[in-house]
Enzyme design. Structure first.
Site, PDB file in Angstrom:
ATOM      1  N   ARG A  36       5.476 -18.920  18.200  1.00 34.58           N
ATOM      2  CA  ARG A  36       4.903 -17.673  18.701  1.00 34.58           C
ATOM      3  C   ARG A  36       5.733 -17.128  19.871  1.00 34.58           C
ATOM      4  O   ARG A  36       5.951 -15.915  19.996  1.00 34.58           O
ATOM      5  CB  ARG A  36       3.452 -17.917  19.129  1.00 34.58           C
ATOM      6  CG  ARG A  36       2.735 -16.671  19.556  1.00 34.58           C
ATOM      7  CD  ARG A  36       1.223 -16.848  19.541  1.00 34.58           C
ATOM      8  NE  ARG A  36       0.590 -15.547  19.637  1.00 34.58           N
ATOM      9  CZ  ARG A  36      -0.123 -15.147  20.699  1.00 34.58           C
ATOM     10  NH1 ARG A  36      -0.317 -15.962  21.712  1.00 34.58           N
ATOM     11  NH2 ARG A  36      -0.639 -13.943  20.720  1.00 34.58           N
TER      12      ARG A  36
ATOM     13  N   HIS B 288       7.354 -13.453  20.045  1.00 33.30           N
ATOM     14  CA  HIS B 288       6.977 -12.511  21.110  1.00 33.30           C
ATOM     15  C   HIS B 288       8.168 -12.163  21.996  1.00 33.30           C
ATOM     16  O   HIS B 288       8.193 -11.102  22.610  1.00 33.30           O
ATOM     17  CB  HIS B 288       5.809 -13.066  21.928  1.00 33.30           C
ATOM     18  CG  HIS B 288       4.485 -12.858  21.271  1.00 33.30           C
ATOM     19  ND1 HIS B 288       3.307 -12.671  21.954  1.00 33.30           N
ATOM     20  CD2 HIS B 288       4.156 -12.799  19.958  1.00 33.30           C
ATOM     21  CE1 HIS B 288       2.306 -12.514  21.097  1.00 33.30           C
ATOM     22  NE2 HIS B 288       2.794 -12.601  19.878  1.00 33.30           N
TER      23      HIS B 288
ATOM     24  N   TRP C 127      -6.042 -21.000  10.714  1.00 34.96           N
ATOM     25  CA  TRP C 127      -5.975 -20.272   9.436  1.00 34.96           C
ATOM     26  C   TRP C 127      -6.134 -21.214   8.239  1.00 34.96           C
ATOM     27  O   TRP C 127      -6.246 -20.756   7.120  1.00 34.96           O
ATOM     28  CB  TRP C 127      -4.645 -19.548   9.327  1.00 34.96           C
ATOM     29  CG  TRP C 127      -4.509 -18.350  10.219  1.00 34.96           C
ATOM     30  CD1 TRP C 127      -4.878 -17.067   9.918  1.00 34.96           C
ATOM     31  CD2 TRP C 127      -3.945 -18.285  11.535  1.00 34.96           C
ATOM     32  NE1 TRP C 127      -4.583 -16.234  10.963  1.00 34.96           N
ATOM     33  CE2 TRP C 127      -4.011 -16.943  11.976  1.00 34.96           C
ATOM     34  CE3 TRP C 127      -3.382 -19.238  12.406  1.00 34.96           C
ATOM     35  CZ2 TRP C 127      -3.550 -16.526  13.223  1.00 34.96           C
ATOM     36  CZ3 TRP C 127      -2.926 -18.825  13.664  1.00 34.96           C
ATOM     37  CH2 TRP C 127      -3.012 -17.490  14.057  1.00 34.96           C
TER      38      TRP C 127
END
Ligand code: HIF
Length: 296
Positions: free
Chosen positions: A48, A52, A194
Site C-alpha cells: 500500500r 500511495h 477481503w
C-alpha cells in the site's frame, strides 16, 4: 533531473547499487515482522505504501505526483488522511534507508518495497528500474489526490484514467491487489479483510467478488461496505467491478485464470510505479529473486 515532456529523467547516480541486496533486506524485514496486524505481516502495508507513493500522479500534469520525488517521506503527505496507517510502514523502512542512504533514493526504496511485498507474498515478478531522485518539499503534491473507496464504476474508471490506465483490464488487475491485507476502521473507516489468505498474493479477490453472498451494511464508522457471513468485506469501489459489464467480464477471466491476472498485474503495477518518469534505454530492467529462490 530535468523535466522532459515525458517526465522526470531517471538518474544514473546510484547505478552501481546492488538492488538485490536492498530487496533482500526488505524481504527479511517482512519475515521479521510476521506478527504485525494479527499475523497478516507487513507485506500488505508495504504494498500500500508503494502505491500511495505513486498514486497521486495526474497524467495531465505529468511531472507531479508520481513516485519520482519520494515525497511520501514528508509529514504533510504522510498525514494525508488517505495515508493513515502508512507511518508504520515508513518507519519500518527507515533503517534500510539509513543503511543505503548514499546509494538509494526514497522513491526507489518505496517502489521497490512494493515489488518485494508482491513477490514475497507469492505474486508475480515485477520488473523494476532505479533512478528516482529525492525532491524537495516544493515537489510534494497537494493532499487529497488518492481515491475514494465509495466510488462507483464510473468513478473508478475515471480515477485510473488520471493515472494513465486506459484499459479496463489494467484497472481490474490492479484492484486485485486487494487480495492481501485488510481495511482498518481507525485508518479508513472500513473494517475487515477481503478474503481468507490475507498475506498470499492470489486471485482470491476475484473469486470472492463472484462467489460470495454480499450484503450492503453500515459499519461502526457509519460507512457502507459489503460484508459476507465469513467476515470478509468489499469496498463500494471493489464491488463496482461486478456492477459494470465490461469490468465484470474481466473479473470472471481473472477468477478462472490466475496466470492471466498475474501477467496484467505485473505490467500495470510496474507502470504505476514508473508514471511520470523518463528512463533512458540504457537503464536496465531488473528482475529480483525471492528469498526462497535464493535458499535464504
Ligand atoms: Fe487499496 N485500500 N485502494 N489499493 N490497498 C486499502 C487497503 C489496501 C482503495 C482503498 C483502500 C489499490 C487501490 C485502491 C492496497 C493496495 C492497493 C484500504 C484500507 C482502502 C480504504 C486501508 C486501511 O483501512 O488500513 C481504493 C479506493 C482504491 C482504488 C479503487 C491498488 C489497486 C488495488 C492500486 C493497490 O495496489 C493494500 C495492499 C491494502 C491493505 C493494506 C493493509 O494494511 O492491510
Amino acid at each position: 533531473n530535468t523535466v522532459e515532456t515525458t517526465g522526470f529523467k531517471a538518474s544514473q547516480q546510484f547505478k552501481s547499487t546492488n538492488y538485490q541486496n536492498v530487496y533482500n533486506d526488505i524481504a527479511q524485514l517482512i519475515r521479521d515482522n510476521e506478527e504485525h496486524d494479527d499475523y497478516i505481516g507487513c507485506g500488505p502495508v508495504l504494498l500500500r505504501l508503494a502505491w500511495h507513493a505513486s498514486g497521486q500522479f495526474d497524467v495531465s500534469q505529468n511531472v507531479r505526483g508520481g513516485a519520482y520525488n519520494g515525497t511520501l517521506r514528508f509529514d504533510k503527505e504522510l498525514n494525508d488522511p488517505s495515508n493513515a496507517g502508512l507511518g508504520y510502514a515508513y518507519n519500518l523502512l527507515k533503517p534500510i534507508y539509513k543503511k543505503y542512504s548514499d546509494q538509494l533514493s526514497h522513491g526507489d526504496l518505496f517502489t521497490l518495497a512494493g515489488v518485494v511485498a508482491v513477490q514475497e507474498m507469492g505474486g508475480p515478478k515485477i520488473p523494476w528500474r532505479y533512478g528516482r531522485v529525492d525532491g524537495d518539499i516544493e515537489t510534494m503534491p497537494e493532499n487529497g489526490r488518492l481515491p475514494d473507496a465509495n466510488g462507483d464504476a464510473g468513478y473508478v474508471r475515471k480515477f485510473f484514467k488520471r493515472l494513465d490506465f486506459l484499459k479496463d483490464e489494467e484497472t481490474v488487475a490492479l484492484i486485485g491487489a486487494h487480495c492481501v491485507g485488510k481495511t482498518h476502521l481507525k485508518n479508513s473507516g472500513f473494517e475487515g479483510p477481503w478474503g481468507a489468505a490475507t498475506n498470499m498474493f492470489t486471485n482470491e479477490f476475484f473469486r470472492n467478488l463472484l462467489n460470495e453472498k454480499w450484503n450492503l451494511e453500515t459499519n461502526d464508522a457509519g460507512n457502507k461496505q459489503y460484508n459476507n457471513d465469513k467476515g470478509y468485506m468489499m469496498l463500494p469501489s471493489d464491488m463496482a467491478l461486478v456492477q459494470d459489464g465490461s469490468f465484470k467480464k474481466i473479473v470472471q477471466k481473472f477468477a478462472e485464470d490466475e496466470q492471466a491476472f498475474f501477467t496484467v498485474f505485473s505490467s500495470a503495477f510496474s507502470k504505476l510505479i514508473e508514471n511520470g518518469i523518463y528512463f533512458e534505454k540504457s537503464t536496465p530492467i531488473l528482475y529480483f529473486k525471492t528469498l526462497d529462490e535464493q535458499d535464504l
